[in-house]
Design an enzyme around this catalytic site. Sequence first.
Site, PDB file in Angstrom:
ATOM      1  N   PRO A 118      11.666 -12.862   0.458  1.00 28.92           N
ATOM      2  CA  PRO A 118      10.510 -13.213   1.511  1.00 28.92           C
ATOM      3  C   PRO A 118       9.793 -11.938   1.817  1.00 28.92           C
ATOM      4  O   PRO A 118      10.487 -10.889   1.786  1.00 28.92           O
ATOM      5  CB  PRO A 118      11.096 -13.646   2.768  1.00 28.92           C
ATOM      6  N   ARG A 119       8.404 -11.867   1.789  1.00 29.38           N
ATOM      7  CA  ARG A 119       7.652 -10.796   2.077  1.00 29.38           C
ATOM      8  C   ARG A 119       8.055 -10.257   3.511  1.00 29.38           C
ATOM      9  O   ARG A 119       8.088  -9.102   3.485  1.00 29.38           O
ATOM     10  CB  ARG A 119       6.141 -11.222   2.137  1.00 29.38           C
ATOM     11  N   ASN A 166       1.283  -8.308  -5.437  1.00 31.02           N
ATOM     12  CA  ASN A 166       1.334  -7.341  -6.680  1.00 31.02           C
ATOM     13  C   ASN A 166       2.063  -7.924  -7.746  1.00 31.02           C
ATOM     14  O   ASN A 166       3.311  -7.978  -7.483  1.00 31.02           O
ATOM     15  CB  ASN A 166       1.489  -5.810  -6.327  1.00 31.02           C
ATOM     16  N   LEU A 207       2.481  -6.210 -10.718  1.00 30.67           N
ATOM     17  CA  LEU A 207       2.564  -5.352 -11.570  1.00 30.67           C
ATOM     18  C   LEU A 207       4.274  -4.759 -11.659  1.00 30.67           C
ATOM     19  O   LEU A 207       4.479  -4.539 -12.907  1.00 30.67           O
ATOM     20  CB  LEU A 207       1.886  -3.943 -11.370  1.00 30.67           C
ATOM     21  N   GLU A 208       4.768  -4.966 -10.399  1.00 30.25           N
ATOM     22  CA  GLU A 208       6.339  -4.353 -10.428  1.00 30.25           C
ATOM     23  C   GLU A 208       7.105  -5.368 -11.414  1.00 30.25           C
ATOM     24  O   GLU A 208       7.992  -4.855 -12.259  1.00 30.25           O
ATOM     25  CB  GLU A 208       6.783  -4.428  -8.994  1.00 30.25           C
ATOM     26  N   GLU A 264       0.799  -1.049   0.034  1.00 31.36           N
ATOM     27  CA  GLU A 264       0.064   0.036   0.088  1.00 31.36           C
ATOM     28  C   GLU A 264       0.938   1.134  -0.003  1.00 31.36           C
ATOM     29  O   GLU A 264       0.561   2.206  -0.754  1.00 31.36           O
ATOM     30  CB  GLU A 264      -0.889   0.008   1.137  1.00 31.36           C
ATOM     31  N   GLY A 306      13.293  -2.623   0.648  1.00 26.04           N
ATOM     32  CA  GLY A 306      13.194  -1.314  -0.417  1.00 26.04           C
ATOM     33  C   GLY A 306      14.298  -1.864  -1.661  1.00 26.04           C
ATOM     34  O   GLY A 306      14.537  -0.914  -2.240  1.00 26.04           O
ATOM     35  N   GLU A 307      14.595  -3.029  -1.970  1.00 25.08           N
ATOM     36  CA  GLU A 307      15.538  -3.349  -3.113  1.00 25.08           C
ATOM     37  C   GLU A 307      14.912  -4.272  -3.793  1.00 25.08           C
ATOM     38  O   GLU A 307      15.724  -5.056  -4.676  1.00 25.08           O
ATOM     39  CB  GLU A 307      16.766  -4.139  -2.403  1.00 25.08           C
TER      40      GLU A 307
END
Length: 441
Positions: free
Chosen positions: A272-273, A339, A341-342, A70, A314-315
Amino acid sequence: MAMSDGLASLIIASYGWAGIAAYPLTGPLLALRAAKGKEDRTRRLERFGYPAIDRPAGPLVWMHAASVGETLAIVPLMRELRRRDINVLLTTGTVTSAELARFRLDGEIMHQYVPLDVRPAVRRFLDYWRPDVAISVESEIWPTTLMELSKRHIPQILVNARISDRSFSRWQRHLSVAEALFSRLALVIAQSDLDAERFRDLGAWPVNVSGNIKVDGDAPPCDEAVLERYRQQIGDRKTWAAISTFDGEEKIAGMVHRALKAHIGLLSIVVPRHPERADEIEAMLIEKGLKVARRTRDDVVTPDVDVFLGDTIGEMGLYLRLTEVAFVGRSLTGEGGQNPLEPAMLGCAVLAGPKVGNFRESYQRLVRNGSARIVRDAEMLAKAVHFLLSNDLARHKMIDAGMESMQEMRGALAATVKGLEPYINPLTVQARLEPRSAGRA
């Protein structure tokens, strides 16, 4: 059967009183979560509504994003508000999303942890920050916060809004409660026609449709020097990535690697998330006989390394640029999906399990356009990875289709900003007319 409006009001009031009764227990609970790495122990007071930074003078929009996905979605929207000289306060609920905000937005916006949804914390937070507008992302509905905003006549808006099958069914069973809450939203800007219809059914009005603003964001950045270093270490080995994985999917990634290792020179990238699980993931992979290099240790990816474990925040831009095939997690052992889309945006053929209900429309479009494939299990995933890594034409066809899909899907940010104009245009005028100062108004 729908309950009466009076009973719905009683249930909402009871929720608020229950929160007050439980308030003394929240301190120990947060301490326990901090011990597990799920809370920032140095910033726990923010969860009780105490500020850690000064409120600047001028209009302020409070934006709330529950977690990493988000937060990434609304980066372009926050930057648009800052371009209009409107102060932006972002709250998030997880340590990883706070780290992401620092990594991507440090110096651009203010960040605090979201206050607990109990009256003392919410009131303390609102008394200090005095937002002109509150904007939440996707599906965040907190009853006490919503009621307190309503009492203060602060518009609450839901952007990039979506509602899962499970959530919709749950709200439908308590329709009067849903209507009592959702009707207090000033505006809902939904991702799809289906989401919009569901929000209207639950009492929200007005409801617009924008599409998914994640498509309009910039591709995740990366350090070019770090990227080049890893590319040199990997050399001509084939790579695939399992990203945003949940418990159980790292084991599947290890199984895929072991199944394909004998056929092709392969490096598997596992992201991993929740990076705090990296120690247990590494131990599991080593137990399976796999050699692991970890990003946090800055390990060298030598030719005998089987798995590059992306255990940083962030990578994602780095990890996705190291491959052209990406499996998106929370879709085989998890529920709802993540997601896609990335990876499509960064030139990857996309694979996912069947449990992608939270991103149904995105996956339907990508599958229809030939840029994504759904796999049922570990065996089917291994076969798909092997096929794509062995067939340059098929892989590049999927990649090109993904790029085309991203271009077709753009425009949601502009639609969102247009929907927000009645609320943010007056703040833009106010911000540009008032003298700027750094202190609290």
